[in-house]
Design a protein around this motif. Structure first.
Motif, mmCIF file in Angstrom:
data_model
loop_
_atom_site.group_PDB
_atom_site.id
_atom_site.type_symbol
_atom_site.label_atom_id
_atom_site.label_comp_id
_atom_site.label_asym_id
_atom_site.label_seq_id
_atom_site.Cartn_x
_atom_site.Cartn_y
_atom_site.Cartn_z
ATOM 1 N N ALA A 51 23.157 20.966 3.922
ATOM 2 C CA ALA A 51 23.473 22.262 3.314
ATOM 3 C C ALA A 51 24.977 22.336 3.018
ATOM 4 O O ALA A 51 25.400 22.774 1.947
ATOM 5 N N GLU A 52 25.773 21.861 3.965
ATOM 6 C CA GLU A 52 27.222 21.829 3.797
ATOM 7 C C GLU A 52 27.581 21.074 2.516
ATOM 8 O O GLU A 52 28.406 21.496 1.717
ATOM 9 N N ARG A 53 26.920 19.929 2.312
ATOM 10 C CA ARG A 53 27.176 19.108 1.129
ATOM 11 C C ARG A 53 26.738 19.833 -0.146
ATOM 12 O O ARG A 53 27.400 19.748 -1.179
ATOM 13 N N LEU A 54 25.626 20.548 -0.073
ATOM 14 C CA LEU A 54 25.145 21.276 -1.250
ATOM 15 C C LEU A 54 26.164 22.337 -1.656
ATOM 16 O O LEU A 54 26.424 22.542 -2.847
ATOM 17 N N PHE A 55 26.769 22.974 -0.660
ATOM 18 C CA PHE A 55 27.828 23.947 -0.970
ATOM 19 C C PHE A 55 28.981 23.248 -1.688
ATOM 20 O O PHE A 55 29.491 23.722 -2.684
ATOM 21 N N GLN A 56 29.380 22.079 -1.152
ATOM 22 C CA GLN A 56 30.496 21.345 -1.771
ATOM 23 C C GLN A 56 30.180 20.968 -3.213
ATOM 24 O O GLN A 56 31.058 20.872 -4.052
ATOM 25 N N LEU A 57 28.896 20.724 -3.492
ATOM 26 C CA LEU A 57 28.515 20.334 -4.849
ATOM 27 C C LEU A 57 28.394 21.556 -5.762
ATOM 28 O O LEU A 57 27.984 21.437 -6.915
ATOM 29 N N GLY A 58 28.683 22.720 -5.220
ATOM 30 C CA GLY A 58 28.757 23.902 -6.072
ATOM 31 C C GLY A 58 27.581 24.854 -5.960
ATOM 32 O O GLY A 58 27.499 25.840 -6.691
ATOM 33 N N MET A 59 26.653 24.575 -5.051
ATOM 34 C CA MET A 59 25.513 25.464 -4.914
ATOM 35 C C MET A 59 25.943 26.691 -4.127
ATOM 36 O O MET A 59 26.805 26.624 -3.261
ATOM 37 N N ARG A 60 25.331 27.828 -4.444
ATOM 38 C CA ARG A 60 25.699 29.041 -3.702
ATOM 39 C C ARG A 60 24.674 29.348 -2.624
ATOM 40 O O ARG A 60 23.592 28.778 -2.586
ATOM 41 N N LYS A 61 25.058 30.280 -1.760
ATOM 42 C CA LYS A 61 24.250 30.644 -0.597
ATOM 43 C C LYS A 61 22.773 30.844 -0.949
ATOM 44 O O LYS A 61 21.876 30.290 -0.314
ATOM 45 N N ASP A 62 22.554 31.632 -1.995
ATOM 46 C CA ASP A 62 21.188 31.943 -2.362
ATOM 47 C C ASP A 62 20.433 30.676 -2.787
ATOM 48 O O ASP A 62 19.254 30.501 -2.474
ATOM 49 N N GLY A 63 21.153 29.797 -3.489
ATOM 50 C CA GLY A 63 20.545 28.546 -3.941
ATOM 51 C C GLY A 63 20.183 27.666 -2.751
ATOM 52 O O GLY A 63 19.099 27.074 -2.698
ATOM 53 N N VAL A 64 21.082 27.589 -1.789
ATOM 54 C CA VAL A 64 20.826 26.759 -0.608
ATOM 55 C C VAL A 64 19.637 27.326 0.166
ATOM 56 O O VAL A 64 18.749 26.599 0.608
ATOM 57 N N LYS A 65 19.585 28.629 0.276
ATOM 58 C CA LYS A 65 18.450 29.251 0.960
ATOM 59 C C LYS A 65 17.166 28.840 0.246
ATOM 60 O O LYS A 65 16.182 28.454 0.869
ATOM 61 N N ARG A 66 17.205 28.908 -1.078
ATOM 62 C CA ARG A 66 15.971 28.651 -1.827
ATOM 63 C C ARG A 66 15.522 27.192 -1.832
ATOM 64 O O ARG A 66 14.335 26.924 -1.842
ATOM 65 N N VAL A 67 16.474 26.234 -1.828
ATOM 66 C CA VAL A 67 16.012 24.833 -1.836
ATOM 67 C C VAL A 67 15.242 24.501 -0.561
ATOM 68 O O VAL A 67 14.338 23.674 -0.582
ATOM 69 N N PHE A 68 15.597 25.172 0.525
ATOM 70 C CA PHE A 68 14.862 24.900 1.762
ATOM 71 C C PHE A 68 13.603 25.762 1.865
ATOM 72 O O PHE A 68 12.869 25.690 2.819
ATOM 73 N N ARG A 69 13.394 26.612 0.867
ATOM 74 C CA ARG A 69 12.278 27.529 0.929
ATOM 75 C C ARG A 69 11.326 27.291 -0.233
ATOM 76 O O ARG A 69 11.168 28.140 -1.097
ATOM 77 N N SER A 70 10.719 26.111 -0.274
ATOM 78 C CA SER A 70 9.697 25.907 -1.303
ATOM 79 C C SER A 70 8.386 25.522 -0.630
ATOM 80 O O SER A 70 7.938 26.216 0.267
ATOM 81 N N PHE A 71 7.791 24.426 -1.027
ATOM 82 C CA PHE A 71 6.444 24.078 -0.537
ATOM 83 C C PHE A 71 6.399 23.870 0.971
ATOM 84 O O PHE A 71 5.357 23.956 1.578
ATOM 85 N N ASN A 72 7.541 23.540 1.555
ATOM 86 C CA ASN A 72 7.575 23.307 2.994
ATOM 87 C C ASN A 72 8.422 24.360 3.702
ATOM 88 O O ASN A 72 9.003 24.100 4.753
ATOM 89 N N ALA A 73 8.461 25.544 3.115
ATOM 90 C CA ALA A 73 9.270 26.633 3.674
ATOM 91 C C ALA A 73 8.926 26.891 5.136
ATOM 92 O O ALA A 73 9.781 27.277 5.926
ATOM 93 N N GLY A 74 7.664 26.643 5.494
ATOM 94 C CA GLY A 74 7.227 26.948 6.858
ATOM 95 C C GLY A 74 7.512 25.849 7.865
ATOM 96 O O GLY A 74 7.341 26.042 9.069
ATOM 97 N N ALA A 75 7.943 24.678 7.395
ATOM 98 C CA ALA A 75 8.274 23.600 8.340
ATOM 99 C C ALA A 75 9.496 24.064 9.134
ATOM 100 O O ALA A 75 10.487 24.487 8.531
ATOM 101 N N PRO A 76 9.446 24.007 10.462
ATOM 102 C CA PRO A 76 10.532 24.600 11.257
ATOM 103 C C PRO A 76 11.938 24.185 10.811
ATOM 104 O O PRO A 76 12.820 25.044 10.692
ATOM 105 N N ALA A 77 12.167 22.904 10.517
ATOM 106 C CA ALA A 77 13.528 22.468 10.170
ATOM 107 C C ALA A 77 14.015 23.163 8.893
ATOM 108 O O ALA A 77 15.166 23.592 8.816
ATOM 109 N N PHE A 78 13.143 23.267 7.896
ATOM 110 C CA PHE A 78 13.537 23.923 6.642
ATOM 111 C C PHE A 78 13.608 25.437 6.822
ATOM 112 O O PHE A 78 14.507 26.094 6.292
ATOM 113 N N ALA A 79 12.660 25.998 7.573
ATOM 114 C CA ALA A 79 12.648 27.455 7.782
ATOM 115 C C ALA A 79 13.932 27.890 8.483
ATOM 116 O O ALA A 79 14.597 28.842 8.059
#
Ligand code: SF4
Ligand code: SF4
Ligand code: SF4
Ligand code: SF4
Ligand code: SF4
Lengths: 255, 383
Positions: free
Chosen positions: A220-248
C-alpha cells in the motif's frame, strides 16, 4: 474398482467457476471416463444422492438457509474443495461486510421485508472444514484439473502458495510496476492465474486473493508513492477478495 | 579466475577494429559455426535477452534508466548497439531455465512404469553482449552447478556449448556496483571481448579475441589492427563506466560481519518494507535454487517431473512437516542477504553477488542490498 464420484454445489456466486469445468473441453471426455459425475445440475440431469468422494463448492454463504445447507453438503462429502474467490473469501458480494445491509435492502428492493439475507458474505471455510481451497475469480481451469487429477491419484496438488511475482518472473514478463509505474497487486497476490494481466501489460488486481503472510502494508505504501490516493488504495484491496482477512484489514486502514 | 570449457588463445594479439557496418558479418560468422544467436532486444518496454537474427534485432539507439525499484526504456541520441546496461533478464534464462522437465514416466501393461529421461539440450547458443558482471555470474554458477558435489548435466551441456561475445560497459547504471565486487566493468574472459565506440565521427568495435575459437571466428570477418588512437578512445569509453559508478558495497570483512549480525534488529526493519515477492532472487544472475513439481494426467498413465526456479523468499521453500522454517519476513530477508554476501563464501569460495544491481532495480519497493549491508555494518559497529 468403483469410479470415484464428483459433486458440484453452488452457493452465492455467478457460476463462472463451475463453468470452468465445462470449459475443459479437451479433457472433458477423459474426465468423464475417470470420475463419475454424480451431482452437477449445471451439466447433467442425473442427480445421485451422496455421499460423494469429491465435492467442489462454489459460492459464499449469504443466507441463514445456505449456512445450514453447507453443513449437509459437508456431511455428504469425503473431500471438500472450495473453488473460486466467492467460496474461499466471500467474493465481490463481501463488499456488504463493509456496509449496512439493511440500508442496501431498503434502497434496492421495493419490499425489503421479502428478502432474507445475512449481514455478511463469508467463505465456506468459516462455516465448515475445507480440505483444499482453489483460488481465483474465476478459477484457472488447469489448476482445477490439477486438483481433480491429484485427488484421483492420491497426490498433493502442485499448487504453490507464493506471490504472483514468482510466476511473472518465471514467465519472463517485464514487471509493469518497475518498468511502467503501474500499481500492481502481484506481490501480495497468490499465484495461479498464469500471470494473465502483466502478460498483457496490465497490473494485477488481485483476483486470486492474498498470498499467505502478504505484506499488504508495504505494498500500500508503494501504491501511494506511485501516485494512488487513499480511496484508490482502499478500493484495490476491496474487490473480488474483499473478504479475505489480509485484504479486508488493509482496506480498512484506508477508509 | 579460470575460464571453464574454453582453450585460451596462445597469444592475445593487438586488438582489432571491426566497423559497426561489419558487426552483422560477425554475427553471421558465429551462426555459420552452428550457433543460435541470443542477445539483447527490445520487448515490452525493456531490453531483454532472446533469440536474435541480425544487427537489426539489437536495441539500436535505446538505453535504460535505472534506480531502486525503477526502470525505463529511453531513446539515446546516437545509434549505439549496446548502449544500455543490464535488463531484468540474465543469461541464466538459457543456462538455468525457470522451468525444465526432468523426466516423464509411462505406465506399462504389467503395472510398472518406464522412465523416459529428458534429453540434454542440443542447441549451441552464442551469447551476444555479455557484460563483465554477467560473465562473473556465469562463473559463479559454474562453481555451483558444475564444479561442486552437485552436478547439473543440463547446465553443463548448455554452458559448454555456449560461445560468448562479451561487451565492455562504457556507461554504468546508478544501480551498478561491480567495481566493489571486483567483477567489472571490464570483462575478462568469454570468446571475444568487445568495446563499442560511438562518436559523431565514427562507430566501431575494438575486438580482443580471448580464445582460439574466438580468434577463428574473427578471422572470417573483415577487420584490421587498431591504431593507438582507436585503442585510447576505447579506453576512454571504458573509463567512463568506472567514473559513473555511484553505488558501493564495502566488502571488507563482510562475510564475518553478516555472520555476527544474525541477531540484529535490522532484519525486522527491512522486513517491514519487504514484500517477500521473490523478484530479487528471480532476477539475480547467481541465484540457483529450485524445487520440483510432479504432475500426472487424468488417466494416471503418464507422470512428469519438472524443476522450476524457487526462492528463499517463499514460505514453502523451507516447508517441513511442522511448517515453514523461515516463517517471518525477517528470517527470509536475512537468508537472502546472508547467503549472497556471507555463507556463499564458505560454500562456493566467492561472494554470491557480482554487483549487477538487478535486485535493486527490480525490487518493486526498491530495497537496496548495498544500503542494507551498510546498515548492518553500522548496527554491528554500534553494538
Ligand atoms: S508485474 Fe506485478 S506481478 Fe509481475 S513482477 Fe511486477 S509486481 Fe510482480
Ligand atoms: S494477474 Fe491478478 S487480476 Fe489478473 S488474472 Fe491474475 S490474479 Fe487475477
Ligand atoms: S545480489 Fe543483486 S546485485 Fe548482486 S548479483 Fe544478485 S542481483 Fe546482482
Ligand atoms: S539467495 Fe536464496 S534463492 Fe538465492 S541462491 Fe541463496 S538461498 Fe537460493
Ligand atoms: S527485497 Fe524486494 S524484491 Fe526481494 S523479496 Fe523483498 S520486496 Fe521482493
Amino acid at each position: 474398482m468403483r469410479k470415484k464420484t464428483l459433486a458440484v454445489f453452488k452457493f452465492a456466486s455467478c457460476d463462472g467457476c463451475q463453468l470452468s469445468l465445462l470449459d475443459c473441453e479437451d479433457e472433458l471426455l477423459a474426465l468423464a471416463g475417470a470420475i463419475e459425475i454424480a451431482h452437477f445440475p449445471e451439466a447433467s440431469r442425473a442427480v445421485m444422492d451422496g455421499p460423494y468422494d469429491l465435492t467442489l463448492v462454489e459460492g459464499s454463504i449469504t443466507t441463514a438457509h445456505d449456512a445450514e445447507r453447507i453443513k449437509h453438503v459437508r456431511a455428504q462429502s469425503r473431500t471438500l474443495v472450495t473453488i473460486g474467490a466467492c467460496a474461499t473469501a466471500g467474493g465481490i458480494q463481501a463488499l456488504r461486510n463493509f456496509a449496512d445491509t439493511a440500508e442496501y435492502l431498503s434502497v434496492v428492493y421495493a419490499r425489503p421485508d421479502y428478502i432474507e439475507t445475512l449481514a455478511s458474505s463469508t467463505s465456506i471455510a468459516s462455516h465448515v472444514t475445507v480440505d483444499f481451497e482453489l483460488r481465483g475469480c474465476p478459477i484457472d481451469k488447469r489448476q482445477l484439473l490439477e486438483v481433480i487429477t491429484s485427488f484421483l491419484h492420491g497426490k498433493r496438488p502442485s499448487i504453490t502458495d507464493e506471490s504472483l511475482c514468482a510466476d511473472c518472473k518465471r514467465a519472463d514478463v517485464v514487471c509493469v510496476m518497475v518498468s511502467k509505474g503501474m500499481p500492481c497487486l502481484g506481490p501480495a497476490t497468490h499465484t495461479g492465474c498464469g500471470v494473465l494481466c502483466p502478460r498483457h501489460d496490465r497490473a494485477c488486481y488481485g483476483c486470486f486473493g492474498p498470498v499467505t503472510a502478504a505484506n499488504t502494508g508495504a505494498l500500500a505504501e508503494r501504491l501511494f508513492q506511485l501516485g494512488m490516493r487513499k480511496d484508490g488504495v482502499k478500493r484495490v484491496f476491496r474487490s473480488f477478495n474483499a473478504g479475505a482477512p489480509a485484504f479486508a484489514d488493509e482496506s480498512r486502514k484506508h477508509e | 579466475m579460470p575460464e571453464t570449457g574454453h582453450d585460451h588463445a596462445d597469444s592475445i594479439d593487438t586488438p582489432s577494429v571491426l566497423s559497426a557496418a561489419h558487426f552483422g558479418a560477425l554475427l553471421q560468422a558465429i551462426r555459420n559455426e552452428g550457433y543460435t544467436l541470443v542477445g539483447p532486444t527490445v520487448r515490452d518496454g525493456a531490453i531483454i535477452y532472446d533469440e536474435i537474427e541480425s544487427t537489426q534485432d539489437l536495441p539500436i539507439g535505446w538505453t535504460d534508466e535505472q534506480e531502486a525499484g525503477h526502470y525505463r526504456l529511453k531513446r539515446r541520441d546516437d545509434f549505439a548497439y549496446f548502449g544500455y546496461v543490464v535488463g531484468p533478464q540474465s543469461w541464466k534464462k538459457f543456462l538455468l531455465p525457470a522451468r525444465r522437465r526432468l523426466w516423464s514416466s509411462v505406465r506399462r501393461e504389467d503395472g510398472g512404469f518406464t522412465i523416459e529421461p529428458e534429453p540434454l539440450p542440443e542447441r549451441r547458443l552464442a551469447f551476444i553482449g555479455v557484460r563483465a558482471c554477467e560473465l562473473a555470474a556465469i562463473r559463479t554458477q559454474d562453481r555451483v552447478l558444475m564444479e561442486g558435489s552437485f552436478q547439473d548435466p543440463y547446465y553443463r551441456a548448455a554452458r559448454q556449448g555456449a560461445f560468448v561475445v562479451a561487451v565492455n560497459c562504457v556507461s554504468a547504471a546508478p544501480t551498478c556496483f561491480c567495481a566493489s565486487m571486483n567483477t567489472g566493468p571490464k570483462v575478462s574472459g568469454g570468446d571475444l571481448a568487445l568495446t563499442e565506440v560511438v562518436s559523431p565521427e565514427r562507430h566501431y568495435f575494438l575486438v580482443s579475441p580471448q580464445t582460439a575459437r574466438g580468434q577463428a571466428v574473427l578471422q572470417r570477418v573483415e577487420h584490421r589492427a587498431a591504431s593507438d588512437e582507436e585503442q585510447d578512445e576505447a579506453l576512454t569509453h571504458e573509463a567512463r563506466a568506472v567514473s559513473q559508478m555511484r553505488r558501493k558495497l564495502d566488502t571488507e570483512g563482510l562475510p564475518e560481519l553478516i555472520a555476527a549480525a544474525q541477531g540484529s534488529a535490522h532484519w525486522q526493519r527491512v522486513a517491514e518494507r519487504c514484500l517477500a515477492c521473490t523478484n530479487c532472487t528471480m532476477v539475480c544472475p547467481t541465484c540457483f535454487c529450485s524445487t520440483v513439481e510432479d504432475t500426472v494426467d487424468l488417466s494416471g498413465q503418464r507422470a512428469e517431473r519438472h524443476r522450476k526456479l524457487d526462492s528463499c523468499f517463499n514460505r514453502e521453500f523451507t516447508y517441513l512437516h511442522t511448517g515453514s522454517v523461515r516463517e517471518s519476513g525477517a528470517a527470509r530477508y536475512r537468508q537472502w542477504l546472508t547467503h549472497k554476501l556471507s555463507t556463499w563464501h564458505a560454500q562456493f569460495d566467492s561472494s554470491g553477488c557480482v554487483g549487477c544491481g538487478r535486485c535493486i532495480t527490480w525490487c518493486p519497493v526498491g530495497i537496496d542490498i548495498t544500503e542494507e549491508a551498510a546498515a548492518l555494518r553500522e548496527a554491528v559497529d554500534q553494538s
